[in-house]
Design a protein around this motif. Sequence first.
Motif, PDB file in Angstrom:
ATOM      1  N   LEU A  66       2.258   1.878   2.316  1.00 14.97           N
ATOM      2  CA  LEU A  66       3.221   2.927   1.975  1.00 14.97           C
ATOM      3  C   LEU A  66       3.843   2.634   0.616  1.00 14.97           C
ATOM      4  N   THR A  67       4.069   3.702  -0.151  1.00 13.69           N
ATOM      5  CA  THR A  67       4.692   3.574  -1.465  1.00 13.69           C
ATOM      6  C   THR A  67       5.885   4.519  -1.538  1.00 13.69           C
ATOM      7  N   PHE A  68       7.007   4.011  -2.021  1.00 14.59           N
ATOM      8  CA  PHE A  68       8.245   4.791  -2.122  1.00 14.59           C
ATOM      9  C   PHE A  68       8.749   4.755  -3.553  1.00 14.59           C
ATOM     10  N   ASP A  69       9.409   5.853  -3.964  1.00 15.66           N
ATOM     11  CA  ASP A  69       9.999   5.865  -5.294  1.00 15.66           C
ATOM     12  C   ASP A  69      11.374   5.200  -5.245  1.00 15.66           C
ATOM     13  N   ALA A  70      12.068   5.206  -6.375  1.00 15.95           N
ATOM     14  CA  ALA A  70      13.346   4.497  -6.478  1.00 15.95           C
ATOM     15  C   ALA A  70      14.446   5.129  -5.644  1.00 15.95           C
ATOM     16  N   THR A  77       1.801  12.380   2.040  1.00 11.84           N
ATOM     17  CA  THR A  77       2.246  12.865   3.354  1.00 11.84           C
ATOM     18  C   THR A  77       1.598  12.017   4.450  1.00 11.84           C
ATOM     19  N   PRO A  78       2.021  10.764   4.580  1.00 17.11           N
ATOM     20  CA  PRO A  78       1.408   9.902   5.595  1.00 17.11           C
ATOM     21  C   PRO A  78       1.690  10.406   7.009  1.00 17.11           C
ATOM     22  N   LYS A  79       0.746  10.151   7.918  1.00 23.16           N
ATOM     23  CA  LYS A  79       0.905  10.544   9.306  1.00 23.16           C
ATOM     24  C   LYS A  79       2.017   9.735   9.954  1.00 23.16           C
ATOM     25  N   THR A  80       2.563  10.280  11.027  1.00 25.55           N
ATOM     26  CA  THR A  80       3.643   9.605  11.742  1.00 25.55           C
ATOM     27  C   THR A  80       3.186   9.191  13.134  1.00 25.55           C
ATOM     28  N   THR A  81       3.990   8.369  13.788  1.00 27.45           N
ATOM     29  CA  THR A  81       3.697   7.877  15.122  1.00 27.45           C
ATOM     30  C   THR A  81       4.990   7.828  15.919  1.00 27.45           C
ATOM     31  N   ASP A  82       4.937   7.334  17.137  1.00 25.75           N
ATOM     32  CA  ASP A  82       6.143   7.179  17.937  1.00 25.75           C
ATOM     33  C   ASP A  82       6.994   6.042  17.376  1.00 25.75           C
ATOM     34  N   THR A 130       2.170  -3.041   4.402  1.00 22.39           N
ATOM     35  CA  THR A 130       2.645  -3.268   3.041  1.00 22.39           C
ATOM     36  C   THR A 130       3.480  -2.074   2.588  1.00 22.39           C
ATOM     37  N   VAL A 131       4.668  -2.363   2.075  1.00 21.40           N
ATOM     38  CA  VAL A 131       5.570  -1.321   1.583  1.00 21.40           C
ATOM     39  C   VAL A 131       5.933  -1.650   0.138  1.00 21.40           C
ATOM     40  N   GLN A 132       5.610  -0.741  -0.782  1.00 16.96           N
ATOM     41  CA  GLN A 132       5.974  -0.908  -2.184  1.00 16.96           C
ATOM     42  C   GLN A 132       7.123   0.039  -2.514  1.00 16.96           C
TER      43      GLN A 132
END
Length: 290
Positions: A66-70, A77-82, A130-132
């Motif tokens: 996953l990649t996030f901005d500031a 649009t990543p899929k979601t889960t429970d 991994t989360v950026q």
Amino acid sequence: MNRSMHRWTVSSVICAAMFASANAQQAKPTPPTSPPAAVDDVDLEHAQSLIGRALFLRNFYAANELTFDAEGKVAGTPKTTDWTLSGMDVLKAERRAPGRIELEGVRVAIRYNQDQHIFERHPQKDDKLTVQVADSNQPKAFDAALAKIFSTGIDPALQRSMPDFWVHYFTPAAPWPQDELTGKPIYNTAAAPLPASATPASPEKKVEPRPTNESERDHVKGTMQVRMVVDEQGAPKHVAVFLPIGYGLDERTVEAVKQWRFKPAVKDQKPVPAGVILNQGFDFVPPPHP
């Protein structure tokens, strides 16, 4: 491939009972060692402070990269889960490039311990996550972004963002959106003795829930319960988790139950809305020997 067998039992009850507290205790991950951040890298220090916390991805993303901005907004649009499959244990935080920090860890599955009434964390060691996160060397803004990405524990904001079937587990008195049941009395077919003029709702069509990969891998066994109202047409409404099990199985069960059809409850020869509880059992069955 592991297979799972399921068993159903049905009972009719008033749609009210004891529910686990939203502040249920949680087992916390053991913090590993991490190299110290550079003295002047405050954002990296804050990222490293997430190591050892019982984190959840706030939007319940299923992707493992996953990649996030500031501002804490996810890319794409990543899929979601429970939510019970959206935990994360951060094991390492490093600055990979100027303006970007990377958090490495593993996904965590949540199992509800029905004896101790707590949600327990089960790290999925082979499920690397991994989360950026972009940063602009502004600690307050970076902390705000992290707060949008993660919750520590099952906080109220996380609960409110869950689907209705979980919201009504944590807050049983929460109102349902207005629908055809609004304002109607819900019949209690669990009354004893049941009047001769009344009959409870009974299932006519059943759909089996599918197990999750995580539940099969960890050989999850147990019984969970969902509560609902069966309307005058025999359709399940207001489906909610009553007694959870975790590992994404609660969501799978709700999805299946919404496809059930019932012979509606009857009182004085007329169909009436009635409260129902379903018990869903999960038994892990190992594959046969070749």
